[in-house]
Design a protein around this motif. Structure first.
Motif, PDB file in Angstrom:
ATOM      1  N   VAL A  72       0.866  -1.175   0.000  1.00 33.21           N
ATOM      2  CA  VAL A  72       0.000   0.000   0.000  1.00 33.21           C
ATOM      3  C   VAL A  72       0.907   1.232   0.000  1.00 33.21           C
ATOM      4  O   VAL A  72       1.616   1.491   0.972  1.00 33.21           O
ATOM      5  CB  VAL A  72      -0.925   0.015   1.232  1.00 33.21           C
ATOM      6  CG1 VAL A  72      -1.802   1.276   1.222  1.00 33.21           C
ATOM      7  CG2 VAL A  72      -1.787  -1.243   1.267  1.00 33.21           C
ATOM      8  N   ASP A  73       0.897   1.974  -1.100  1.00 36.34           N
ATOM      9  CA  ASP A  73       1.805   3.109  -1.265  1.00 36.34           C
ATOM     10  C   ASP A  73       1.231   4.376  -0.647  1.00 36.34           C
ATOM     11  O   ASP A  73       0.069   4.718  -0.889  1.00 36.34           O
ATOM     12  CB  ASP A  73       2.062   3.379  -2.749  1.00 36.34           C
ATOM     13  CG  ASP A  73       2.742   2.207  -3.445  1.00 36.34           C
ATOM     14  OD1 ASP A  73       3.302   1.345  -2.757  1.00 36.34           O
ATOM     15  OD2 ASP A  73       2.704   2.165  -4.698  1.00 36.34           O
ATOM     16  N   TYR A  74       2.055   5.075   0.130  1.00 36.08           N
ATOM     17  CA  TYR A  74       1.722   6.457   0.477  1.00 36.08           C
ATOM     18  C   TYR A  74       2.882   7.332   0.007  1.00 36.08           C
ATOM     19  O   TYR A  74       4.040   6.968   0.136  1.00 36.08           O
ATOM     20  CB  TYR A  74       1.441   6.635   1.977  1.00 36.08           C
ATOM     21  CG  TYR A  74       2.608   6.443   2.922  1.00 36.08           C
ATOM     22  CD1 TYR A  74       3.441   7.503   3.282  1.00 36.08           C
ATOM     23  CD2 TYR A  74       2.854   5.199   3.504  1.00 36.08           C
ATOM     24  CE1 TYR A  74       4.493   7.334   4.171  1.00 36.08           C
ATOM     25  CE2 TYR A  74       3.909   5.020   4.402  1.00 36.08           C
ATOM     26  CZ  TYR A  74       4.721   6.092   4.736  1.00 36.08           C
ATOM     27  OH  TYR A  74       5.761   5.918   5.612  1.00 36.08           O
ATOM     28  N   TYR A  75       2.549   8.482  -0.592  1.00 38.42           N
ATOM     29  CA  TYR A  75       3.551   9.312  -1.249  1.00 38.42           C
ATOM     30  C   TYR A  75       4.076  10.393  -0.315  1.00 38.42           C
ATOM     31  O   TYR A  75       3.301  11.101   0.335  1.00 38.42           O
ATOM     32  CB  TYR A  75       2.958   9.957  -2.508  1.00 38.42           C
ATOM     33  CG  TYR A  75       2.716   8.969  -3.620  1.00 38.42           C
ATOM     34  CD1 TYR A  75       3.714   8.688  -4.554  1.00 38.42           C
ATOM     35  CD2 TYR A  75       1.511   8.287  -3.721  1.00 38.42           C
ATOM     36  CE1 TYR A  75       3.503   7.765  -5.571  1.00 38.42           C
ATOM     37  CE2 TYR A  75       1.292   7.363  -4.730  1.00 38.42           C
ATOM     38  CZ  TYR A  75       2.288   7.109  -5.650  1.00 38.42           C
ATOM     39  OH  TYR A  75       2.077   6.178  -6.651  1.00 38.42           O
ATOM     40  N   LEU A  76       5.401  10.512  -0.262  1.00 44.47           N
ATOM     41  CA  LEU A  76       6.029  11.624   0.431  1.00 44.47           C
ATOM     42  C   LEU A  76       5.908  12.868  -0.447  1.00 44.47           C
ATOM     43  O   LEU A  76       5.871  12.772  -1.674  1.00 44.47           O
ATOM     44  CB  LEU A  76       7.492  11.305   0.723  1.00 44.47           C
ATOM     45  CG  LEU A  76       7.733  10.039   1.563  1.00 44.47           C
ATOM     46  CD1 LEU A  76       9.228   9.754   1.695  1.00 44.47           C
ATOM     47  CD2 LEU A  76       7.091  10.152   2.938  1.00 44.47           C
ATOM     48  N   ASP A  77       5.858  14.048   0.185  1.00 44.20           N
ATOM     49  CA  ASP A  77       5.598  15.293  -0.529  1.00 44.20           C
ATOM     50  C   ASP A  77       6.920  15.927  -0.979  1.00 44.20           C
ATOM     51  O   ASP A  77       7.616  16.572  -0.187  1.00 44.20           O
ATOM     52  CB  ASP A  77       4.829  16.250   0.386  1.00 44.20           C
ATOM     53  CG  ASP A  77       4.334  17.488  -0.351  1.00 44.20           C
ATOM     54  OD1 ASP A  77       4.818  17.742  -1.481  1.00 44.20           O
ATOM     55  OD2 ASP A  77       3.473  18.190   0.198  1.00 44.20           O
ATOM     56  N   GLU A  78       7.257  15.747  -2.257  1.00 43.27           N
ATOM     57  CA  GLU A  78       8.524  16.257  -2.780  1.00 43.27           C
ATOM     58  C   GLU A  78       8.592  17.772  -2.712  1.00 43.27           C
ATOM     59  O   GLU A  78       9.665  18.345  -2.488  1.00 43.27           O
ATOM     60  CB  GLU A  78       8.725  15.782  -4.217  1.00 43.27           C
ATOM     61  CG  GLU A  78      10.065  16.173  -4.798  1.00 43.27           C
ATOM     62  CD  GLU A  78      10.358  15.511  -6.130  1.00 43.27           C
ATOM     63  OE1 GLU A  78      11.517  15.585  -6.582  1.00 43.27           O
ATOM     64  OE2 GLU A  78       9.430  14.908  -6.720  1.00 43.27           O
ATOM     65  N   GLU A  79       7.456  18.445  -2.907  1.00 46.15           N
ATOM     66  CA  GLU A  79       7.439  19.908  -2.897  1.00 46.15           C
ATOM     67  C   GLU A  79       7.711  20.475  -1.509  1.00 46.15           C
ATOM     68  O   GLU A  79       8.031  21.654  -1.372  1.00 46.15           O
ATOM     69  CB  GLU A  79       6.085  20.418  -3.414  1.00 46.15           C
ATOM     70  CG  GLU A  79       5.794  20.041  -4.857  1.00 46.15           C
ATOM     71  CD  GLU A  79       6.899  20.501  -5.805  1.00 46.15           C
ATOM     72  OE1 GLU A  79       7.307  21.674  -5.693  1.00 46.15           O
ATOM     73  OE2 GLU A  79       7.351  19.692  -6.635  1.00 46.15           O
ATOM     74  N   ARG A  80       7.585  19.648  -0.489  1.00 51.94           N
ATOM     75  CA  ARG A  80       7.842  20.095   0.882  1.00 51.94           C
ATOM     76  C   ARG A  80       8.974  19.265   1.499  1.00 51.94           C
ATOM     77  O   ARG A  80       8.900  18.811   2.621  1.00 51.94           O
ATOM     78  CB  ARG A  80       6.563  19.982   1.713  1.00 51.94           C
ATOM     79  CG  ARG A  80       5.442  20.873   1.177  1.00 51.94           C
ATOM     80  CD  ARG A  80       4.098  20.547   1.779  1.00 51.94           C
ATOM     81  NE  ARG A  80       4.027  20.862   3.200  1.00 51.94           N
ATOM     82  CZ  ARG A  80       2.952  20.596   3.964  1.00 51.94           C
ATOM     83  NH1 ARG A  80       1.890  20.007   3.403  1.00 51.94           N
ATOM     84  NH2 ARG A  80       2.945  20.901   5.234  1.00 51.94           N
ATOM     85  N   ALA A  81      10.039  19.100   0.691  1.00 50.05           N
ATOM     86  CA  ALA A  81      11.255  18.403   1.140  1.00 50.05           C
ATOM     87  C   ALA A  81      10.961  16.984   1.622  1.00 50.05           C
ATOM     88  O   ALA A  81      11.495  16.532   2.632  1.00 50.05           O
ATOM     89  CB  ALA A  81      11.971  19.212   2.230  1.00 50.05           C
ATOM     90  N   TRP A  82      10.103  16.282   0.867  1.00 50.89           N
ATOM     91  CA  TRP A  82       9.760  14.879   1.130  1.00 50.89           C
ATOM     92  C   TRP A  82       9.086  14.691   2.493  1.00 50.89           C
ATOM     93  O   TRP A  82       9.294  13.706   3.183  1.00 50.89           O
ATOM     94  CB  TRP A  82      10.991  13.979   1.023  1.00 50.89           C
ATOM     95  CG  TRP A  82      11.631  13.986  -0.314  1.00 50.89           C
ATOM     96  CD1 TRP A  82      12.869  14.466  -0.625  1.00 50.89           C
ATOM     97  CD2 TRP A  82      11.095  13.479  -1.552  1.00 50.89           C
ATOM     98  NE1 TRP A  82      13.140  14.300  -1.967  1.00 50.89           N
ATOM     99  CE2 TRP A  82      12.065  13.692  -2.565  1.00 50.89           C
ATOM    100  CE3 TRP A  82       9.890  12.874  -1.901  1.00 50.89           C
ATOM    101  CZ2 TRP A  82      11.868  13.320  -3.891  1.00 50.89           C
ATOM    102  CZ3 TRP A  82       9.690  12.506  -3.226  1.00 50.89           C
ATOM    103  CH2 TRP A  82      10.674  12.724  -4.199  1.00 50.89           C
ATOM    104  N   GLU A  83       8.254  15.630   2.856  1.00 53.77           N
ATOM    105  CA  GLU A  83       7.536  15.556   4.130  1.00 53.77           C
ATOM    106  C   GLU A  83       6.532  14.410   4.132  1.00 53.77           C
ATOM    107  O   GLU A  83       5.925  14.089   3.111  1.00 53.77           O
ATOM    108  CB  GLU A  83       6.816  16.888   4.372  1.00 53.77           C
ATOM    109  CG  GLU A  83       6.122  17.007   5.700  1.00 53.77           C
ATOM    110  CD  GLU A  83       5.508  18.391   5.873  1.00 53.77           C
ATOM    111  OE1 GLU A  83       4.285  18.528   5.669  1.00 53.77           O
ATOM    112  OE2 GLU A  83       6.266  19.327   6.195  1.00 53.77           O
ATOM    113  N   LEU A  84       6.327  13.811   5.291  1.00 57.09           N
ATOM    114  CA  LEU A  84       5.304  12.779   5.473  1.00 57.09           C
ATOM    115  C   LEU A  84       4.037  13.471   5.961  1.00 57.09           C
ATOM    116  O   LEU A  84       4.043  14.125   7.006  1.00 57.09           O
ATOM    117  CB  LEU A  84       5.788  11.740   6.486  1.00 57.09           C
ATOM    118  CG  LEU A  84       5.029  10.409   6.584  1.00 57.09           C
ATOM    119  CD1 LEU A  84       5.841   9.406   7.397  1.00 57.09           C
ATOM    120  CD2 LEU A  84       3.659  10.546   7.216  1.00 57.09           C
TER     121      LEU A  84
END
Length: 529
Positions: free
Chosen positions: A237-249
């Protein structure tokens, strides 16, 4: 209507007969399979030899699904290029730089003296009489040997690990976490962190169909997770880290992933990598608290991969262990939330990858399940004993009053300071290159920059049957000798392209490597524009 093909069974590539499901015509008695087997058996009889018992068609299908990008096709090609260079084949480069894996000593990092002194004494105790070793190293070696069967490092140990080392790990955790108690019975020594992670996943995976265990993993992720879940036939089950916010969880993204997954599986666990691999982010305490609350409310087992806990570089960033945060959150979380946290001797400042040492600490685990976990460990007999010995030295290094303290501290700080400088340099050079964007490398040992690939390059990759970033990385390797791993091997959002590169090369090699890579990207972009 186009003819459907099966790509998942013994009759691979044959047309799908009417009324059959894709991937389902490898059942006994299916006409295609019967015909195929008859043909093979007839051919085998004509050749005077029997059909092999184990073939790609008859082997465990879960193993076929396993992929591990860090040591995938691009690394195999790098090995071939190294051999060609040895044979005198002319290339546009003189060496292959394997920036694909976090193997510090392979990239030139020197071992920490104290670790190797004690290990040498343990492996060859006759050296205990030598004046060339400091007294504190000798005492540590003697203590470890006395805890081994027959006082030899070559003997088996208790399956959970040497008891005094488990106790030392517990004291290390207590010290790291500000005095929060740690029970040695909840600590299991392992063959690196990877083995312990797979062991915990084995305990979690159960059910069939929509009741099959689902495990939430970050994207991008360390490919151990996808590989282990494929082998165990669990649901990723994939959850994506936020690249636009420095890979924030982001917990909202966790909620989205969980909600969608419940239609196809039974999510039971959540994996978090902190500091991140391949993304290098370091989670804030507030983020960790939010993740713990989410796991508690959604009834998920937490796996905290913390093998890079010594590798934090960015100003304002700090490592917070999940164990510490969970304990300080108090009831009901501290008393009920199940947690397994992992550490290793392979990373940090020590980089002792080859000795394969690590541990897992479990928290709030059912006692009967803990016994089952020990049973799984016992099937593998024990973790490598030299790795256990090195782990002991990592968790209980020389004290300020010991003869080895000053040298140990100087070597440790030198490694971490250089890594911090290399993290900053990597971000700087990549962000100066048009078409490459690199988030701050806050921790761990890698950068994971995004690269712009022209549409014609994407089209050419598709024609070759390659992921676009694999095509880019293969061309990079063939023309420069630089081996990095395409982002598609770690997972990424649709339409984005990345690569993972370790920051471990020496400073003398790193800057030219970064500049050559940036120049190649510019040339590649012009070629396909």
């Amino acid at each position: 209507m186009a003819v459907q093909l099966c790509h998942q069974c013994a009759c691979r590539g044959l047309p799908l007969p009417a009324g059959c499901q894709v991937g389902q015509h490898n059942v006994p008695g299916h006409p295609w399979v019967m015909a195929l087997r008859a043909g093979k058996q007839g051919q085998a009889t004509m050749n005077g030899r029997k059909e092999k018992v184990l073939t790609l068609g008859s082997m465990n299908p879960c193993v076929r699904k396993v992929e591990y990008a860090v040591r995938g096709p691009i690394v195999q090609r790098a090995l071939e290029l190294e051999e060609e260079l040895r044979q005198g084949v002319k290339k546009p480069f003189t060496e292959v730089i394997r920036a694909n894996v976090g193997d510090a000593q392979a990239m030139g990092q020197k071992p920490i003296t104290f670790l190797r002194q004690v290990l040498a004494l343990c492996v060859y105790p006759d050296l205990l009489g030598s004046p060339n070793f400091p007294e504190d190293a000798k005492k540590r070696a003697e203590r470890i040997l006395q805890a081994c069967g027959g006082c030899h490092l070559g003997s088996y140990t208790f399956s959970g690990g040497i008891q005094i080392i488990r106790e030392d790990v517990a004291r290390y955790i207590e010290s790291r976490d500000g005095g929060i108690p740690s029970d040695p019975d909840n600590i299991f020594l392992s063959t690196g962190a990877s083995n312990a992670i797979v062991t915990v996943l084995k305990l979690l995976v159960a059910g069939e169909g929509r009741t099959r265990t689902g495990v939430l993993i970050p994207i991008p992720q360390y490919p151990l997770y996808s590989a282990a879940l494929a082998e165990l036939d669990a649901v990723q089950v994939d959850y994506y880290l936020d690249e636009e916010r420095a890979w924030e969880l982001d917990v909202a993204e966790l909620q989205r992933a969980l909600r969608q997954a419940r239609a196809r599986c039974c999510p039971r666990a959540l994996c978090v990598i902190n500091p991140g691999n391949p993304t290098g982010q370091v989670l804030t305490r507030e983020c960790i608290e939010a993740v713990i609350r989410f796991a508690f409310e959604e009834h998920l087992f937490l796996l905290a991969d913390e093998v890079y806990q010594d590798n934090v570089y960015a100003e304002g960033s700090q490592f917070h262990s999940f164990k510490k945060v969970l304990s300080e959150m108090g009831p009901p979380y501290a008393a009920q939330q199940e947690l397994a946290s992992f550490h290793s001797i392979s990373k940090g400042y020590m980089g002792e990858c080859g000795f394969r040492g690590g541990y897992v600490e479990v928290m709030n685990l059912d006692l009967a399940v803990r016994q089952q976990m020990m049973k799984l460990m016992s099937v593998q007999l024990c973790a490598p004993v030299p790795g256990q010995a090195v782990l002991d030295l990592v968790v209980s290094p020389p004290a300020p009053s010991d003869p080895s303290f000053a040298q140990f501290q100087a070597e440790r700080q030198a490694v971490l300071s250089e890594l911090a400088a290399k993290a900053k340099l990597t971000e700087q050079v990549f962000n100066e290159a048009p078409g490459i964007r690199c988030n701050p490398v806050q921790g761990a040992m890698y950068s994971f920059p995004s690269v712009h690939l022209p549409p014609r390059a994407v089209q050419r990759a598709q024609e070759l049957g390659l992921a676009p970033d694999m095509f880019f990385c293969m061309r990079l390797l063939e023309e420069t000798g630089i081996c990095v791993v395409p982002g598609s091997g770690f997972g990424q959002r649709e339409g984005t392209y990345h690569f993972r590169m370790t920051i471990l090369p020496s400073m003398e090699k790193l800057r030219p490597l970064l500049e050559r890579l940036s120049q190649f990207h510019a040339k590649f972009t012009r070629e396909y524009s």
